[in-house]
Scaffold this active site. Structure first.
Site, PDB file in Angstrom:
ATOM      1  N   TYR A  34     -10.182  -8.980  -2.291  1.00 56.31           N
ATOM      2  CA  TYR A  34      -9.212  -9.739  -1.499  1.00 56.31           C
ATOM      3  C   TYR A  34      -9.606  -9.880  -0.024  1.00 56.31           C
ATOM      4  O   TYR A  34      -8.740  -9.917   0.848  1.00 56.31           O
ATOM      5  CB  TYR A  34      -7.809  -9.117  -1.647  1.00 56.31           C
ATOM      6  CG  TYR A  34      -7.362  -9.038  -3.088  1.00 56.31           C
ATOM      7  CD1 TYR A  34      -7.105 -10.195  -3.812  1.00 56.31           C
ATOM      8  CD2 TYR A  34      -7.236  -7.816  -3.741  1.00 56.31           C
ATOM      9  CE1 TYR A  34      -6.726 -10.134  -5.150  1.00 56.31           C
ATOM     10  CE2 TYR A  34      -6.854  -7.745  -5.084  1.00 56.31           C
ATOM     11  CZ  TYR A  34      -6.601  -8.916  -5.763  1.00 56.31           C
ATOM     12  OH  TYR A  34      -6.230  -8.865  -7.083  1.00 56.31           O
ATOM     13  N   CYS A  62      -8.123 -16.544  18.190  1.00 60.23           N
ATOM     14  CA  CYS A  62      -7.251 -16.758  19.336  1.00 60.23           C
ATOM     15  C   CYS A  62      -5.818 -16.425  18.936  1.00 60.23           C
ATOM     16  O   CYS A  62      -4.980 -17.313  18.783  1.00 60.23           O
ATOM     17  CB  CYS A  62      -7.384 -18.211  19.774  1.00 60.23           C
ATOM     18  SG  CYS A  62      -6.660 -18.472  21.363  1.00 60.23           S
ATOM     19  N   ARG A  82      -6.016  -8.953   5.624  1.00 58.66           N
ATOM     20  CA  ARG A  82      -5.125  -7.997   4.961  1.00 58.66           C
ATOM     21  C   ARG A  82      -4.343  -7.102   5.911  1.00 58.66           C
ATOM     22  O   ARG A  82      -3.254  -6.656   5.584  1.00 58.66           O
ATOM     23  CB  ARG A  82      -5.890  -7.163   3.919  1.00 58.66           C
ATOM     24  CG  ARG A  82      -6.450  -8.038   2.785  1.00 58.66           C
ATOM     25  CD  ARG A  82      -6.973  -7.235   1.608  1.00 58.66           C
ATOM     26  NE  ARG A  82      -5.936  -6.584   0.847  1.00 58.66           N
ATOM     27  CZ  ARG A  82      -5.602  -5.327   0.942  1.00 58.66           C
ATOM     28  NH1 ARG A  82      -6.263  -4.517   1.756  1.00 58.66           N
ATOM     29  NH2 ARG A  82      -4.625  -4.822   0.223  1.00 58.66           N
ATOM     30  N   GLU A  85      -6.644  -6.396 -16.990  1.00 61.91           N
ATOM     31  CA  GLU A  85      -7.178  -7.310 -15.981  1.00 61.91           C
ATOM     32  C   GLU A  85      -7.404  -6.650 -14.624  1.00 61.91           C
ATOM     33  O   GLU A  85      -6.740  -6.999 -13.638  1.00 61.91           O
ATOM     34  CB  GLU A  85      -6.206  -8.475 -15.788  1.00 61.91           C
ATOM     35  CG  GLU A  85      -5.988  -9.300 -17.028  1.00 61.91           C
ATOM     36  CD  GLU A  85      -4.899 -10.346 -16.882  1.00 61.91           C
ATOM     37  OE1 GLU A  85      -4.952 -11.351 -17.590  1.00 61.91           O
ATOM     38  OE2 GLU A  85      -3.995 -10.142 -16.038  1.00 61.91           O
TER      39      GLU A  85
HETATM   40  N1  LLP Z   1      -3.687  -9.952 -13.334  1.00 62.42           N
HETATM   41  C1  LLP Z   1      -2.729 -10.676 -12.734  1.00 62.42           C
HETATM   42  C2  LLP Z   1      -1.889 -11.564 -13.528  1.00 62.42           C
HETATM   43  C3  LLP Z   1      -2.546 -10.584 -11.341  1.00 62.42           C
HETATM   44  O1  LLP Z   1      -1.590 -11.292 -10.765  1.00 62.42           O
HETATM   45  C4  LLP Z   1      -3.400  -9.741 -10.583  1.00 62.42           C
HETATM   46  C5  LLP Z   1      -3.257  -9.653  -9.138  1.00 62.42           C
HETATM   47  C6  LLP Z   1      -4.386  -9.008 -11.271  1.00 62.42           C
HETATM   48  C7  LLP Z   1      -4.505  -9.141 -12.641  1.00 62.42           C
HETATM   49  C8  LLP Z   1      -5.346  -8.107 -10.560  1.00 62.42           C
HETATM   50  O2  LLP Z   1      -4.714  -7.057  -9.907  1.00 62.42           O
HETATM   51  P1  LLP Z   1      -5.588  -5.910  -9.210  1.00 62.42           P
HETATM   52  O3  LLP Z   1      -6.247  -5.106 -10.313  1.00 62.42           O
HETATM   53  O4  LLP Z   1      -6.578  -6.556  -8.338  1.00 62.42           O
HETATM   54  O5  LLP Z   1      -4.594  -5.103  -8.449  1.00 62.42           O
HETATM   55  N2  LLP Z   1      -3.800 -10.191  -2.157  1.00 62.42           N
HETATM   56  C9  LLP Z   1      -3.243  -8.895  -2.468  1.00 62.42           C
HETATM   57  C10 LLP Z   1      -3.306  -8.599  -3.950  1.00 62.42           C
HETATM   58  C11 LLP Z   1      -2.606  -9.627  -4.807  1.00 62.42           C
HETATM   59  C12 LLP Z   1      -2.743  -9.322  -6.277  1.00 62.42           C
HETATM   60  C13 LLP Z   1      -2.268 -10.474  -7.080  1.00 62.42           C
HETATM   61  N3  LLP Z   1      -2.416 -10.339  -8.490  1.00 62.42           N
HETATM   62  C14 LLP Z   1      -3.965  -7.848  -1.655  1.00 62.42           C
HETATM   63  O6  LLP Z   1      -4.843  -8.192  -0.873  1.00 62.42           O
HETATM   64  O7  LLP Z   1      -3.666  -6.654  -1.761  1.00 62.42           O
END
Ligand code: LLP
Length: 432
Positions: free
Chosen positions: A391, A362, A331, A291
């Site tokens: 994100y 602000c 972020r 994923e």
């Molecule tokens: N699968 C599941 C169950 C997840 O919880 C996530 C991310 C992914 C796949 C995808 O992960 P990636 O390949 O994108 O790393 N908002 C944070 C990141 C939170 C990720 C949450 N879960 C940021 O801006 O760094």
């Protein structure tokens, strides 16, 4: 070379994305905006798929984690590339349904899905609902029975692995709100209960160990921990589960110094481990789901702003304020995330000025980056923040009632809006 091959500088000294002049983009669509190189996103999906073909006989599915960046066109793109989609809310599921995303290729996550969200997933025949806890399992069984359907599920397992990443985005440890824990026996209990349910088809198990991870070892370890559980399930119930979902989390280049690993390195390592360990345990090799979110879109996108005021505070620092901020990119405020900042219309010049890039909200904490190097910028210049494809749009807010930005896809010399700029009227459309 910048953070991605799709970012470059043209003969006018302007920054380009997918060979498209970003200064022209700013003129055409106004700022602030998000821009993506569509070809780069497609290349990333293809590369991941190819690595599964080459390293694992194609016995797997790339499931794009749409929380990284979700809009209709992005999901159409995923479907056209043969990728599945991971959704984590009714809203993401609704987006998938609205583009007729094949139900079998949807994976539905979430640690606290509502009754309505579960119903929506069952009605659409979502291929795999990733069940987080016993309450949800029982609710889902009830919904399935009422609707006379058999629902395909996976169980989310906490493999208890420290993936050496930012503590806010670590989700695989025992102290996590996500999933069934191994150590307490909760996982096996959940599996047995799921197997006993008539309207539930347990397709396999899921884990996700964190995000922005460069080290491949934790992924390999997670796969073997999960296979141990497959073996335990087989021994205790006689059932051999089919699917192993290993989540996402692959690190990308935010800074030039970041060294992300190729998908093929990841797949080679994981395939080797899964093939040999499954054989050792007398298990058949599972169908693998992966994923990736950030690594599909992150470095394929950037944000363009116009510089407003430049405030030099002698012996303190220089603030450059832009026409966006924490509303379109929270972020830095949340995780102190690092980004490269480039003056798009002076991209050919040296970045020899140290500044803090501030937004227009602000709030003092509304910063995009502190102590970063840029070209000597002036009011009216276009500032690009790189690697904002993941994100950012998906985490945007209307703080201070600032409308959301448009999203532009560029491809083969053409630019088109895939999400329009929000108007004030649209922003207020739910107000009574
Ligand atoms: N699968 C599941 C169950 C997840 O919880 C996530 C991310 C992914 C796949 C995808 O992960 P990636 O390949 O994108 O790393 N908002 C944070 C990141 C939170 C990720 C949450 N879960 C940021 O801006 O760094």
């Amino acid at each position: 070379m910048y953070v991605s091959d799709c970012i470059s500088v043209n003969e006018r000294g302007h920054l380009t994305i997918g060979s498209y002049d970003t200064v022209e983009l700013a003129k055409q669509f106004g700022t602030p905006l998000y821009a993506f190189d569509e070809n780069e996103i497609r290349r990333n999906i293809r590369e991941f798929k190819k690595s599964i073909d080459d390293e694992y006989n194609g016995n797997g599915l790339v499931v794009y984690a749409s929380k990284a960046f979700c809009c209709k066109e992005m999901l159409r793109l995923c479907n056209s590339e043969g990728a599945g989609v991971d959704v984590v809310s009714g809203g993401e599921l609704y987006t998938a349904i609205s583009v007729d995303f094949p139900a079998e290729n949807i994976v539905f996550h979430g640690n606290n899905k509502t009754y309505e969200e579960l119903e929506m997933a069952v009605d659409y025949n979502v291929g795999r609902i990733v069940v987080d806890n016993l309450t949800e399992l029982r609710t889902l069984d009830k919904i399935a029975e009422e609707k006379g359907k058999t629902v395909g599920i996976m169980l989310r397992i906490k493999p208890g692995i420290d993936a050496h990443t930012h503590s806010f985005i670590k989700t695989g440890q025992i102290d996590s709100k996500f999933g069934f824990s191994l150590e307490t026996g909760e996982a096996l209990e959940g599996i047995k209960e799921a197997l006993s349910m008539e309207n539930i088809k347990l397709r396999g198990l899921h884990c996700h160990i964190g995000s922005q991870i460069f080290d491949l070892d934790p992924f390999e370890l997670a796969a073997t921990v999960m296979l141990d559980l497959f073996k335990q399930v087989k021994d205790e119930t006689g059932v051999e589960l089919e699917d192993l979902n290993l989540g996402g989390g692959f690190g990308i280049k935010y800074l030039k110094s970041d060294r992300p690993r190729a998908y093929s390195d990841y797949m080679r390592k994981v395939s080797t481990a899964v093939n040999s360990y499954a054989a050792d345990l007398g298990l058949k090799t599972p169908f693998i789901l992966i994923e990736p979110g950030r690594s599909i879109v992150g470095a394929a996108g950037l944000t363009l702003y116009t510089v407003g005021c430049v405030k030099d505070i002698p012996d303190v620092r220089t603030y450059i304020s832009v026409d966006g901020g924490m509303g379109d990119n929270p972020r830095y405020a949340l995780y102190q995330s690092a980004y490269e900042v480039i003056c798009a219309n002076k991209a050919g010049e040296k970045r020899d000025w140290t500044v803090t890039v501030a937004g227009k909200c602000c709030e003092s904490g509304d910063l995009i980056q502190e102590w970063t190097r840029v070209q000597p910028v002036e009011p009216g210049d276009i500032l690009a923040v790189l690697s904002t494809g993941a994100y950012n749009y998906s985490m945007a807010s209307n703080y201070n009632r600032i409308p959301k930005l448009p999203v532009i896809f560029v491809k083969n010399g053409k630019a088109r809006e895939v999400v329009k700029r929000e108007t004030y009227e649209q922003m207020c459309s739910c107000d009574i």
